[in-house]
Design an enzyme around this catalytic site. Sequence first.
Site, PDB file in Angstrom:
ATOM      1  N   HIS A 188      -1.741   0.959   6.644  1.00 15.04           N
ATOM      2  CA  HIS A 188      -1.984   1.239   5.333  1.00 15.04           C
ATOM      3  C   HIS A 188      -1.020   2.505   4.895  1.00 15.04           C
ATOM      4  CE1 HIS A 188      -3.176   0.888   1.176  1.00 15.04           C
ATOM      5  NE2 HIS A 188      -3.830   1.952   1.108  1.00 15.04           N
ATOM      6  N   HIS A 194       1.949   3.638   1.841  1.00 13.87           N
ATOM      7  CA  HIS A 194       2.155   4.842   1.000  1.00 13.87           C
ATOM      8  C   HIS A 194       3.397   5.839   1.251  1.00 13.87           C
ATOM      9  CE1 HIS A 194      -1.416   4.797  -1.828  1.00 13.87           C
ATOM     10  NE2 HIS A 194      -2.170   4.272  -0.379  1.00 13.87           N
ATOM     11  N   GLU A 223      -1.457   1.958  -6.065  1.00 11.55           N
ATOM     12  CA  GLU A 223      -1.948   0.935  -5.050  1.00 11.55           C
ATOM     13  C   GLU A 223      -1.553  -0.530  -5.423  1.00 11.55           C
ATOM     14  OE1 GLU A 223      -3.615   1.614  -2.455  1.00 11.55           O
ATOM     15  OE2 GLU A 223      -4.428   3.630  -2.498  1.00 11.55           O
ATOM     16  N   SER A 278       1.331  -3.006   2.136  1.00 11.52           N
ATOM     17  CA  SER A 278       0.516  -3.008   3.380  1.00 11.52           C
ATOM     18  C   SER A 278      -0.143  -4.405   3.554  1.00 11.52           C
ATOM     19  CB  SER A 278      -0.302  -1.807   3.562  1.00 11.52           C
ATOM     20  OG  SER A 278      -1.088  -1.640   2.491  1.00 11.52           O
TER      21      SER A 278
END
Length: 446
Positions: free
Chosen positions: A288, A293, A333, A352
């Site tokens: 993730h 990110h 997010e 992700s």
Amino acid sequence: ARALSGAAAGGASSPAETAHPSQARVLVRANSGVATGEPERVSLNFKVPHKPGALEDVLRQFWKNDINLTRIESRPCKFDTSKFEFYIDFEGEPESPAVIKLMKDLGERCTEMQVTGPRSVPWFPRHITDLDSFSQKTLDAGSELESDHPGFSDTVYRERRTNIVANAGTYKFGMEIPRVEYSRAEIETWGTVYDKLSDFFPKYACKEYNQILELLEYNCGYGRDNIPQLEDVSQFLKKCTGFQLRPVAGLLSARDFLNALAFRTFFSTQYIRHDSHPLYTPEPDVVHELMGHAPLLADPDFAELSQQYGLASLGASDRDIERLATCYWFTIEFGLYREGENLKAYGAGLLSSFGEMEYACAPKQPGEDAPEYLPWDPAVAAETDYPITTYQPKYFVAESLKDAGDKLKEFSDSNVVRPFYVSYLPYSQTIHCDRSIKRQQYPRDQ
């Protein structure tokens, strides 16, 4: 997806003291900045006649005494229209001859002059080394697993996570991030996810992400057969936007996590999900972090958006932290933006997750289950509920990464209420405040 929750408490301002030129030595010290190398400050308010040249005469006294103003505000007096009230912060030590002389000069030109103490605000980091003080205060995850975690009953997996998490426990600012020698099974888990996501990126990831991913493959070893090291990725990000990664054992509070973004620092885990469920994780893991990110932190507009969340969070109230964390959820997010007629993902929770990336971005047929798409408006997003264990029922759509950042800055400037303004000084990696403040003690019991 990253879970965020608030911590720390707000506070009230300190009482004011009435000052007179003959009492200049009782000025309250401005307890803001001494630890960061900034000059001491004095906060002052006074009234002047509402007539041409009155303010000019007052400001000339600062010039005459070679004293630097850091903040000035004015407003009409509520009950006396013949006067204006001014609120000023300036650099100087209360006992210095220049400040004593200034106070005497002002006293001859102003009325109702008061020296006020520093405003009390929730603790926040002033220098990047302050991140060391809360980097270990995780809420959950790390080596401790919930009973429904895929690896809960796997003692080998739990021991492995404990060993990796130890890296975060020893890390301090300025150190090289400890490298992890990932096992064959861990690399296979990474590779399974990498292959699956790579099939969806060309269609659904934003163009900035796809461009940067190629650079990461060339410069940092991104690929199905290698889990990149945080240190290598961090060095790459520093060269691109000044962002850097920092290892963490698990989830931080929303306040701590957001505060770190003000210093262009992103807390990242190093452990990987359990190999029995390679396409699922109940908490942030290295997949993730590095697939979701890290890539866009190399983009200037996305880096600006991320840092804006951090700057807005410094010294903010619990309620404002909650609102900022909610906006973070709907952008960093699960954010989308429009690229022509298509929706593209820039949020890490989408990038992700191949399933939700397709669900959020793919065109829908009539009658097909579809989420609600709303134009990116931080004021609306901040008050919108969201689930953390299912696909999102609502997505906010920006026009671009820059549009997302511009609207967030406008929102935070007008809606996050603080008695001071902050700016980041990249060369010294410190936070500058425009007026004197007193940070409350860090809530170590939370």
